[in-house]
Motif scaffolding. Structure first.
Motif, PDB file in Angstrom:
ATOM      1  N   VAL A 188       0.827  -1.214   0.000  1.00 55.54           N
ATOM      2  CA  VAL A 188       0.000   0.000   0.000  1.00 55.54           C
ATOM      3  C   VAL A 188       0.856   1.257   0.000  1.00 55.54           C
ATOM      4  N   MET A 189       0.505   2.195  -0.876  1.00 47.79           N
ATOM      5  CA  MET A 189       1.063   3.543  -0.860  1.00 47.79           C
ATOM      6  C   MET A 189      -0.077   4.525  -0.620  1.00 47.79           C
ATOM      7  N   ILE A 190       0.077   5.402   0.376  1.00 47.01           N
ATOM      8  CA  ILE A 190      -0.969   6.346   0.753  1.00 47.01           C
ATOM      9  C   ILE A 190      -0.507   7.766   0.466  1.00 47.01           C
ATOM     10  N   ARG A 191      -1.363   8.536  -0.196  1.00 43.47           N
ATOM     11  CA  ARG A 191      -1.107   9.960  -0.401  1.00 43.47           C
ATOM     12  C   ARG A 191      -2.230  10.726   0.298  1.00 43.47           C
ATOM     13  N   PRO A 192      -2.008  11.158   1.577  1.00 43.71           N
ATOM     14  CA  PRO A 192      -3.050  11.934   2.263  1.00 43.71           C
ATOM     15  C   PRO A 192      -3.218  13.304   1.607  1.00 43.71           C
ATOM     16  N   SER A 193      -4.243  14.009   2.037  1.00 44.59           N
ATOM     17  CA  SER A 193      -4.543  15.317   1.465  1.00 44.59           C
ATOM     18  C   SER A 193      -3.414  16.314   1.706  1.00 44.59           C
ATOM     19  N   GLU A 194      -3.152  17.150   0.707  1.00 46.44           N
ATOM     20  CA  GLU A 194      -2.175  18.232   0.837  1.00 46.44           C
ATOM     21  C   GLU A 194      -2.698  19.332   1.754  1.00 46.44           C
ATOM     22  N   VAL A 195      -4.013  19.393   1.950  1.00 46.33           N
ATOM     23  CA  VAL A 195      -4.612  20.453   2.758  1.00 46.33           C
ATOM     24  C   VAL A 195      -4.296  20.258   4.243  1.00 46.33           C
ATOM     25  N   THR A 196      -4.373  19.024   4.714  1.00 47.87           N
ATOM     26  CA  THR A 196      -4.125  18.735   6.135  1.00 47.87           C
ATOM     27  C   THR A 196      -2.659  18.326   6.313  1.00 47.87           C
ATOM     28  N   ALA A 229       2.046  14.919   7.881  1.00 48.81           N
ATOM     29  CA  ALA A 229       3.424  14.805   8.360  1.00 48.81           C
ATOM     30  C   ALA A 229       3.537  13.797   9.498  1.00 48.81           C
ATOM     31  N   VAL A 230       2.582  13.831  10.437  1.00 55.08           N
ATOM     32  CA  VAL A 230       2.614  12.896  11.562  1.00 55.08           C
ATOM     33  C   VAL A 230       2.392  11.470  11.059  1.00 55.08           C
ATOM     34  N   LEU A 231       1.424  11.286  10.172  1.00 56.42           N
ATOM     35  CA  LEU A 231       1.133   9.953   9.652  1.00 56.42           C
ATOM     36  C   LEU A 231       2.328   9.393   8.891  1.00 56.42           C
ATOM     37  N   ALA A 232       3.004  10.224   8.101  1.00 57.93           N
ATOM     38  CA  ALA A 232       4.164   9.765   7.335  1.00 57.93           C
ATOM     39  C   ALA A 232       5.292   9.321   8.269  1.00 57.93           C
ATOM     40  N   ARG A 233       5.523  10.081   9.327  1.00 55.47           N
ATOM     41  CA  ARG A 233       6.573   9.703  10.278  1.00 55.47           C
ATOM     42  C   ARG A 233       6.231   8.396  10.991  1.00 55.47           C
ATOM     43  N   LEU A 234       4.984   8.285  11.446  1.00 52.00           N
ATOM     44  CA  LEU A 234       4.586   7.076  12.164  1.00 52.00           C
ATOM     45  C   LEU A 234       4.594   5.844  11.261  1.00 52.00           C
ATOM     46  N   ALA A 235       4.218   6.012  10.005  1.00 54.49           N
ATOM     47  CA  ALA A 235       4.228   4.877   9.074  1.00 54.49           C
ATOM     48  C   ALA A 235       5.630   4.289   8.976  1.00 54.49           C
ATOM     49  N   GLY A 236       6.650   5.161   8.996  1.00 56.23           N
ATOM     50  CA  GLY A 236       8.021   4.682   8.939  1.00 56.23           C
ATOM     51  C   GLY A 236       8.457   3.950  10.191  1.00 56.23           C
ATOM     52  N   GLU A 237       7.773   4.194  11.311  1.00 62.33           N
ATOM     53  CA  GLU A 237       8.094   3.517  12.561  1.00 62.33           C
ATOM     54  C   GLU A 237       7.423   2.150  12.665  1.00 62.33           C
ATOM     55  N   TYR A 238       6.283   1.987  12.014  1.00 68.15           N
ATOM     56  CA  TYR A 238       5.511   0.751  12.143  1.00 68.15           C
ATOM     57  C   TYR A 238       5.609  -0.159  10.921  1.00 68.15           C
ATOM     58  N   PHE A 239       6.070   0.366   9.793  1.00 70.28           N
ATOM     59  CA  PHE A 239       6.115  -0.420   8.564  1.00 70.28           C
ATOM     60  C   PHE A 239       7.413  -0.185   7.804  1.00 70.28           C
ATOM     61  N   ALA A 283       9.021   0.385   4.199  1.00 71.48           N
ATOM     62  CA  ALA A 283       8.471   1.111   3.053  1.00 71.48           C
ATOM     63  C   ALA A 283       8.000   0.176   1.941  1.00 71.48           C
ATOM     64  N   ASP A 284       8.473  -1.072   1.929  1.00 72.59           N
ATOM     65  CA  ASP A 284       8.004  -2.002   0.897  1.00 72.59           C
ATOM     66  C   ASP A 284       6.707  -2.693   1.283  1.00 72.59           C
ATOM     67  N   GLU A 285       6.180  -2.415   2.497  1.00 71.94           N
ATOM     68  CA  GLU A 285       4.875  -2.932   2.919  1.00 71.94           C
ATOM     69  C   GLU A 285       3.801  -1.857   2.782  1.00 71.94           C
ATOM     70  N   LEU A 286       4.022  -0.758   3.493  1.00 76.03           N
ATOM     71  CA  LEU A 286       3.093   0.372   3.493  1.00 76.03           C
ATOM     72  C   LEU A 286       3.914   1.644   3.631  1.00 76.03           C
ATOM     73  N   ALA A 287       3.601   2.629   2.803  1.00 75.44           N
ATOM     74  CA  ALA A 287       4.336   3.893   2.850  1.00 75.44           C
ATOM     75  C   ALA A 287       3.377   5.058   2.669  1.00 75.44           C
ATOM     76  N   VAL A 288       3.659   6.149   3.363  1.00 71.59           N
ATOM     77  CA  VAL A 288       2.894   7.388   3.220  1.00 71.59           C
ATOM     78  C   VAL A 288       3.772   8.392   2.487  1.00 71.59           C
ATOM     79  N   VAL A 289       3.278   8.937   1.395  1.00 76.11           N
ATOM     80  CA  VAL A 289       4.036   9.908   0.623  1.00 76.11           C
ATOM     81  C   VAL A 289       3.497  11.308   0.894  1.00 76.11           C
ATOM     82  N   THR A 290       4.343  12.300   0.731  1.00 74.17           N
ATOM     83  CA  THR A 290       4.013  13.679   1.084  1.00 74.17           C
ATOM     84  C   THR A 290       4.387  14.615  -0.059  1.00 74.17           C
TER      85      THR A 290
END
Length: 505
Positions: free
Chosen positions: A164-172, A177-187, A189-196
């Motif tokens: 899974v690759m997630i691109r949250p809204s640019e507005v929030t 930023a918090v979700l992207a940092r936490l994703a790197g702590e729990y996953f 990047a080849d499993e789940l990654a949040v892009v910014t």
């Protein structure tokens, strides 16, 4: 490099655990294309994940939320300017975690192959369908519920066995930023990654060659996303919005209906794709209905500007848009009744707050008659005969949901038979979200495809057909020359059977 908080070794598949696997780059260090390649290569390398691996990944996504509730709630508040802590808990955080529990509990059942044909037929021809993951799923999220509306589809995609690759809204941006940092702590990047924003914008994300793309947002942006995905033939699920109607039946308790509609309009400051946009009320009850709506708002919000429990409009652009809709309607002859508290000058640009407002006398020439409001404004129309709301609803784009207040009587069935909507909710707000196994999705301009529960699993799954022949003859041989008497006899038998079935209708 990042190894993330990983699971134990997968006993079923024998794959190495995340903690033991070779480190991979942090998602923020990779380009979009490199991140997609990383996930696709990992998907091919590791094969279809077992149920244990899927449960572990969903469990880590759930832990990401539950371990960091306060930090995530504060990021949401900061993005909106004013957003109640309890609202964020109920909608973006706790509900997301509960949905993931449902996915974990049921995914083994959803994963089971299905076999077809009666036992006798299986002696010659055996068919089965195996649900297999599609590969890499891209998720484009909205700003109104920036966590819930990426976590839910991500959980379904993980349950189906995808990366899974997630691109949250640019507005929030703070929440992202918090979700992207936490994703790197729990996953990894080849499993789940949040892009910014460092990876590009939403258009860049939508242009990637995913195996499935999931988008939640407006129909206007959804059209652009579908076009971008279409250039790569990427299958797309679109969760969009629309002007959700309310029909108050003659059998309804007018006060109860009015108060519930009033509360429904104000969830998240009216910034919900399921909020009621306009209400049709029997003409004899319009005045009472409107009075109860306004009274409910006054009771709930005796103060607005400095009230931390009153959700702000997300940004200046949307603030100006909602204010403009009301001003345009009033300039063209509509009546506006608001609940601005005494001494407060509303709308207030500093806090981006608009007083809850009822519009009456709205005509098709007014922008609010056509545009989705997405703010604290409710339009009320009178009607004499049910054919009037039916004609109005059927003439417009199909809404995401339709609200009915009253008995489930003949009029209710008539409304359902002559309109289309993604869902129908009776006597309260968003009841369909309380049922974990009901599909959630729109139709037409309000969306394409659906998810939640087993429907989410199916959305991100390829149903792979497997057919096995034990016939003593070759099907390919029957379809090639020379065409023998046996071939002609077989065709004749089938034609006779077809004619007999037609005659027996």
């Amino acid at each position: 490099m990042n190894t993330a908080r990983g699971p134990q070794a997968d006993a079923q598949s024998g794959h190495a655990s995340v903690a033991d696997a070779a480190p991979v780059p942090d998602a923020q260090q990779l380009s979009l294309g490199a991140l997609l390649d990383l996930q696709r290569n990992a998907f091919v390398r590791d094969g279809i994940p077992s149920a244990a691996t899927r449960r572990d990944r969903i469990g880590r996504l759930q832990a990401l939320i539950v371990d960091n509730l306060d930090e995530l709630a504060e990021a949401l508040r900061a993005d909106f300017g004013s957003r109640p802590y309890d609202l964020s808990m109920a909608t973006d955080l706790v509900s997301s975690a509960k949905s993931l529990t449902h996915d974990r509990a049921h995914l083994e059942k959803w994963m089971r192959p299905r076999r077809f044909g009666n036992p006798l037929a299986r002696l010659a021809l055996r068919g089965e369908v195996r649900p297999v993951p599609k590969g890499v799923v891209g998720i484009l999220g909205p700003w109104n519920f920036p966590l819930n509306l990426v976590i839910l589809p991500a959980g379904a995609a993980l349950a189906a066995g995808n990366r899974v690759m997630i691109r949250p809204s640019e507005v929030t941006e703070r929440t992202t930023a918090v979700l992207a940092r936490l994703a790197g702590e729990y996953f990894r990047a080849d499993e789940l990654a949040v892009v910014t924003d460092v990876h590009g914008d939403g258009a860049d994300f939508a242009s990637l060659r995913f195996d499935h793309l999931f988008f939640t947002g407006s129909p206007q942006i959804g059209s652009l996303v579908a076009q971008a995905a279409g250039r790569n033939l990427v299958p797309t699920t679109l969760e969009l919005g629309g002007k959700n109607p309310v029909v108050i039946d003659h059998s309804a308790d007018v006060e109860k209906a009015a108060r519930r509609v009033a509360a429904s309009r104000m969830v998240n400051g009216g910034q919900v794709c399921l909020c009621p946009d306009y209400a049709f009320v029997p003409k004899a009850h319009v005045e009472r209905f409107t009075a109860y709506v306004l009274d409910e708002w006054r009771n709930r919000y005796p103060g607005i500007v400095d009230n931390e429990d009153y959700t702000s409009i997300i940004n200046d652009r949307n603030f100006d848009r909602v204010v403009g809709l009301v001003e345009d309607a009033v300039a063209k002859g509509a009546s506006a009744s608001s609940t601005a508290p005494t001494g407060e000058a509303l709308p207030d640009r500093r806090s981006r707050k608009i007083a809850p407002t009822v519009l009456t006398g709205v005509t098709p020439a007014m922008r609010v008659a056509e545009e989705e409001v997405f703010g604290p404004v409710l339009t009320v129309y009178p009607y004499d005969d049910l054919s009037e709301p039916i004609e109005h609803i059927a003439a417009g784009e199909h809404p995401l949901t339709l609200y009915w207040y009253g008995d489930r009587n003949h009029a209710f069935e008539q409304l359902l038979a002559n309109t289309r909507s993604g869902s129908v909710n009776v006597n309260d707000f968003a009841v369909n979200l309380m049922h974990a196994d009901l599909p959630f999705g729109g139709v037409g301009q309000s969306g394409a495809g659906y998810y939640h529960g087993a429907y989410g699993f199916e959305t991100f799954t390829h149903q792979r057909a497997i057919a096995v022949s034990r016939l003593p003859v070759s099907l390919a041989g029957l379809l090639n020359a020379p065409y023998t008497r046996r071939t002609k006899r077989l065709n004749s038998v089938q034609i006779k059977a077809l004619r007999r079935s037609i005659q027996e209708r």
